[in-house]
Motif scaffolding. Structure first.
Motif, PDB file in Angstrom:
ATOM      1  N   GLU A 142      -0.322 -80.496  45.572  1.00 42.62           N
ATOM      2  CA  GLU A 142      -1.562 -81.108  45.099  1.00 42.62           C
ATOM      3  C   GLU A 142      -1.919 -82.317  45.962  1.00 42.62           C
ATOM      4  O   GLU A 142      -1.036 -83.069  46.394  1.00 42.62           O
ATOM      5  CB  GLU A 142      -1.398 -81.564  43.644  1.00 42.62           C
ATOM      6  CG  GLU A 142      -1.160 -80.425  42.667  1.00 42.62           C
ATOM      7  CD  GLU A 142      -0.763 -80.925  41.297  1.00 42.62           C
ATOM      8  OE1 GLU A 142      -1.390 -80.529  40.305  1.00 42.62           O
ATOM      9  OE2 GLU A 142       0.182 -81.731  41.215  1.00 42.62           O
ATOM     10  N   HIS A 151      -0.994 -84.961  35.396  1.00 49.45           N
ATOM     11  CA  HIS A 151      -0.959 -84.958  36.850  1.00 49.45           C
ATOM     12  C   HIS A 151      -0.581 -86.332  37.398  1.00 49.45           C
ATOM     13  O   HIS A 151      -1.058 -87.362  36.918  1.00 49.45           O
ATOM     14  CB  HIS A 151      -2.327 -84.554  37.412  1.00 49.45           C
ATOM     15  CG  HIS A 151      -2.386 -84.605  38.908  1.00 49.45           C
ATOM     16  ND1 HIS A 151      -2.874 -85.691  39.593  1.00 49.45           N
ATOM     17  CD2 HIS A 151      -1.983 -83.713  39.850  1.00 49.45           C
ATOM     18  CE1 HIS A 151      -2.780 -85.461  40.894  1.00 49.45           C
ATOM     19  NE2 HIS A 151      -2.247 -84.268  41.069  1.00 49.45           N
ATOM     20  N   GLY A 188      -0.941 -86.348  45.322  1.00 47.07           N
ATOM     21  CA  GLY A 188       0.260 -85.893  44.640  1.00 47.07           C
ATOM     22  C   GLY A 188       1.466 -86.733  44.985  1.00 47.07           C
ATOM     23  O   GLY A 188       1.360 -87.771  45.645  1.00 47.07           O
ATOM     24  N   GLY A 235      -7.875 -80.127  38.173  1.00 44.54           N
ATOM     25  CA  GLY A 235      -6.628 -79.832  38.860  1.00 44.54           C
ATOM     26  C   GLY A 235      -6.812 -78.832  39.983  1.00 44.54           C
ATOM     27  O   GLY A 235      -7.879 -78.726  40.582  1.00 44.54           O
ATOM     28  N   ILE A 236      -5.764 -78.067  40.278  1.00 46.43           N
ATOM     29  CA  ILE A 236      -5.786 -77.058  41.339  1.00 46.43           C
ATOM     30  C   ILE A 236      -6.607 -75.848  40.889  1.00 46.43           C
ATOM     31  O   ILE A 236      -6.505 -75.413  39.735  1.00 46.43           O
ATOM     32  CB  ILE A 236      -4.347 -76.615  41.666  1.00 46.43           C
ATOM     33  CG1 ILE A 236      -3.599 -77.701  42.450  1.00 46.43           C
ATOM     34  CG2 ILE A 236      -4.324 -75.309  42.447  1.00 46.43           C
ATOM     35  CD1 ILE A 236      -3.962 -77.810  43.900  1.00 46.43           C
ATOM     36  N   GLU A 245       6.165 -75.732  37.886  1.00 46.47           N
ATOM     37  CA  GLU A 245       5.551 -76.627  36.904  1.00 46.47           C
ATOM     38  C   GLU A 245       6.437 -77.857  36.711  1.00 46.47           C
ATOM     39  O   GLU A 245       7.513 -77.770  36.126  1.00 46.47           O
ATOM     40  CB  GLU A 245       5.357 -75.911  35.571  1.00 46.47           C
ATOM     41  CG  GLU A 245       4.738 -76.790  34.496  1.00 46.47           C
ATOM     42  CD  GLU A 245       4.588 -76.092  33.156  1.00 46.47           C
ATOM     43  OE1 GLU A 245       3.836 -76.591  32.306  1.00 46.47           O
ATOM     44  OE2 GLU A 245       5.234 -75.041  32.952  1.00 46.47           O
ATOM     45  N   ILE A 296      -7.415 -81.310  44.699  1.00 51.66           N
ATOM     46  CA  ILE A 296      -7.666 -81.035  43.293  1.00 51.66           C
ATOM     47  C   ILE A 296      -9.066 -81.513  42.915  1.00 51.66           C
ATOM     48  O   ILE A 296      -9.631 -82.407  43.563  1.00 51.66           O
ATOM     49  CB  ILE A 296      -6.622 -81.705  42.377  1.00 51.66           C
ATOM     50  CG1 ILE A 296      -6.763 -83.235  42.404  1.00 51.66           C
ATOM     51  CG2 ILE A 296      -5.208 -81.302  42.757  1.00 51.66           C
ATOM     52  CD1 ILE A 296      -5.961 -83.946  41.330  1.00 51.66           C
ATOM     53  N   ILE A 335       2.783 -78.043  40.894  1.00 54.02           N
ATOM     54  CA  ILE A 335       1.750 -78.743  40.124  1.00 54.02           C
ATOM     55  C   ILE A 335       2.384 -79.525  38.976  1.00 54.02           C
ATOM     56  O   ILE A 335       3.514 -79.256  38.567  1.00 54.02           O
ATOM     57  CB  ILE A 335       0.696 -77.772  39.551  1.00 54.02           C
ATOM     58  CG1 ILE A 335       1.345 -76.756  38.612  1.00 54.02           C
ATOM     59  CG2 ILE A 335      -0.061 -77.063  40.664  1.00 54.02           C
ATOM     60  CD1 ILE A 335       0.346 -75.856  37.904  1.00 54.02           C
ATOM     61  N   SER A 336       1.638 -80.494  38.461  1.00 55.71           N
ATOM     62  CA  SER A 336       2.038 -81.231  37.253  1.00 55.71           C
ATOM     63  C   SER A 336       0.865 -81.160  36.276  1.00 55.71           C
ATOM     64  O   SER A 336       0.103 -82.117  36.146  1.00 55.71           O
ATOM     65  CB  SER A 336       2.408 -82.680  37.590  1.00 55.71           C
ATOM     66  OG  SER A 336       1.410 -83.297  38.396  1.00 55.71           O
ATOM     67  N   PRO A 337       0.694 -80.012  35.587  1.00 58.93           N
ATOM     68  CA  PRO A 337      -0.517 -79.754  34.814  1.00 58.93           C
ATOM     69  C   PRO A 337      -0.661 -80.562  33.528  1.00 58.93           C
ATOM     70  O   PRO A 337      -1.781 -80.831  33.094  1.00 58.93           O
ATOM     71  CB  PRO A 337      -0.419 -78.257  34.499  1.00 58.93           C
ATOM     72  CG  PRO A 337       1.048 -77.968  34.503  1.00 58.93           C
ATOM     73  CD  PRO A 337       1.619 -78.864  35.551  1.00 58.93           C
TER      74      PRO A 337
END
Length: 466
Positions: free
Chosen positions: A197, A245, A200, A224-225, A274, A220, A240-242
């Motif tokens: 990301e 983020h 990020g 997000g992505i 994740e 992003i 990713i860190s959904p």
């Protein structure tokens, strides 16, 4: 004949002192290759020491290869085939082995855990119980993925509090997420293209670089992505860190989550990593459901850590592999030993199983919510308030603060540092140039901020921006 003095030799024995004297003369070139050393008896008489002392010194020099003996002829200096060691000097005399104590009144870049929030009493009690009750198990090397008790405790916790149904065998314990990333690269392969990301977490890119794997930054948007951007860059593995983020703090909506799951399911070698690094610290409402919990195609690798919930110095993290990847892991990487000690694993397993971890998380949320509210209240009730805008303050232990000022980020950072305040600009987390809209926005990590300094912090920031 060689002559050495034996006064002021410190704690060395006589033979050790003689051994060091001869060794130093060899290394400095005073005794050359092939040169004959004095015979033991005349040498001992000349130095005023016993023959056995000379013998012991010669034996040590022979053992280390500095001299050699020829029967009935004597002892000779070996050919070391190298420059004298004393001719070499360190190229860098400023190697830092440890960080000095911080001189800042407020370091908003530091994620160090406050000592007052760590459950020392309960942890010490748990450790004592483990040492008394698990002595035999503590001496047995753990399986490659970690001890079953800890993995079972993690699986039970995730099912109860995160709605995730995983088998303990899918859980791999490691000393920090960086180590787990390195395992994943070996497991998934270096011929895939990885995605990060943008903005990020910068350390992940360094890990990919160290393993020489191809990767691309993926910009992003406000959600997000996007899957289309992954298709455009031919990405196979996306990190990713959904749920929160880093560093923007946005939460990926459910529509975007299903879009990414669909992207991953279309090819067998596509995976989503994740990173749920601080999901337990959502300060309002329930934790956001994980991507892994709604994945039906087994393409999500879930990673989490105890560094946020216990301490930044507790290097215990874990990843949950899809069933097929777990089987591949045991087939190809089971030769790796678990990098977390049995002592810590058994203690954490017991800490989780007896409910202490859940109680600690609840206490931690209250502690950080009180801390955050104190910081925001102090800023709001100070003259600083009319210059700042706070966003993304509902989750984790950082928020974003935009400062309305004509000063450049560089000017503001230097001015803040001069007043003992360290800030991290959001723009620093972008690869390439950040959009002008994020300039003078700062990532405010407040986990280690001393509340006694709040008035001084607010006043100092006000003096900088007014």
């Amino acid at each position: 004949m060689l002559t050495y003095t034996f006064t002021n030799i410190g704690s060395d024995s006589l033979y050790q002192h003689l051994y060091k004297c001869i060794k130093n003369d060899i290394l400095q070139g005073k005794l050359g290759t092939g040169e004959r050393l004095p015979s033991k008896r005349p040498f001992a008489k000349n130095l005023g020491i016993s023959v056995i002392t000379v013998e012991n010194a010669y034996e040590q020099l022979i053992a280390e290869g500095y001299i050699y003996s020829i029967p009935k002829k004597g002892f000779y200096i070996s050919d070391l085939k190298r420059e004298p060691l004393f001719s070499h000097t360190s190229k860098n005399k400023n190697i830092i082995l440890s960080k000095p104590a911080s001189a800042y009144i407020a370091d908003f870049t530091n994620n160090q855990t406050d000592s007052q929030i760590f459950p020392f009493t309960i942890w010490a009690k748990t450790m004592r119980e483990i040492l008394n009750e698990n002595q035999e198990q503590l001496m047995i090397n753990p399986p490659c993925g970690g001890i079953l008790e800890l993995r079972t405790s993690i699986a039970s916790y995730l099912q109860e509090f995160r709605g995730m149904h995983v088998r303990p065998e899918q859980i791999i314990i490691g000393a920090g997420t960086e180590y787990l990333y390195s395992l994943l690269i070996q497991l998934l392969g270096k011929d895939l293209t990885y995605g990060l990301e943008n903005p990020g977490y910068p350390k992940t890119a360094k890990i990919y670089e160290s393993f020489h794997v191809p990767y691309h930054y993926i910009d992003i948007d406000k959600e997000g992505i996007s899957a289309s951007s992954l298709e455009d860059q031919n990405i196979s593995v996306i990190h990713i860190s959904p749920s929160h983020h880093f560093p923007t703090g946005i939460v990926m909506p459910i529509s975007r989550r299903y879009e990414l799951l669909g992207w991953a399911a279309r090819k067998t070698d596509r995976y989503i990593i994740e990173d749920d690094y601080d999901s337990e610290l959502r300060l309002s409402g329930k934790p956001v459901p994980t991507l892994q919990s709604i994945d039906v195609s087994d393409h999500v690798i879930y990673i989490n850590t105890f560094t946020k919930t216990l301490s930044s110095t507790v290097r215990i993290s874990y990843m949950i592999l899809p069933e097929t990847l777990a089987e591949k892991y045991y087939e190809t990487l089971s030769f790796y030993s678990c990098t977390v000690s049995n002592f810590e694993q058994y203690a954490l397993a017991k800490f989780m199983a007896n409910g202490s971890f859940e109680k600690h998380i609840n206490r931690l949320r209250n502690y950080y919510q009180t801390k955050r509210d104190s910081i925001l209240s102090t800023f709001k009730n100070s003259p600083l308030d009319k210059y700042i805008t706070i966003t993304e303050e509902e989750s984790g232990v950082h928020f974003l603060m935009h400062i309305n000022t004509p000063k450049t980020e560089e000017q503001l950072l230097l001015a803040a540092r001069s007043k003992g305040i360290k800030l991290a600009p959001l723009s620093a987390y972008y690869n390439g140039f950040a959009d002008s809209s994020v300039l003078n926005t700062y990532v405010m990590n407040y986990s280690s901020i001393n509340l006694n300094n709040l008035d001084q912090i607010a006043e100092s920031l006000y003096q900088i921006v007014k």
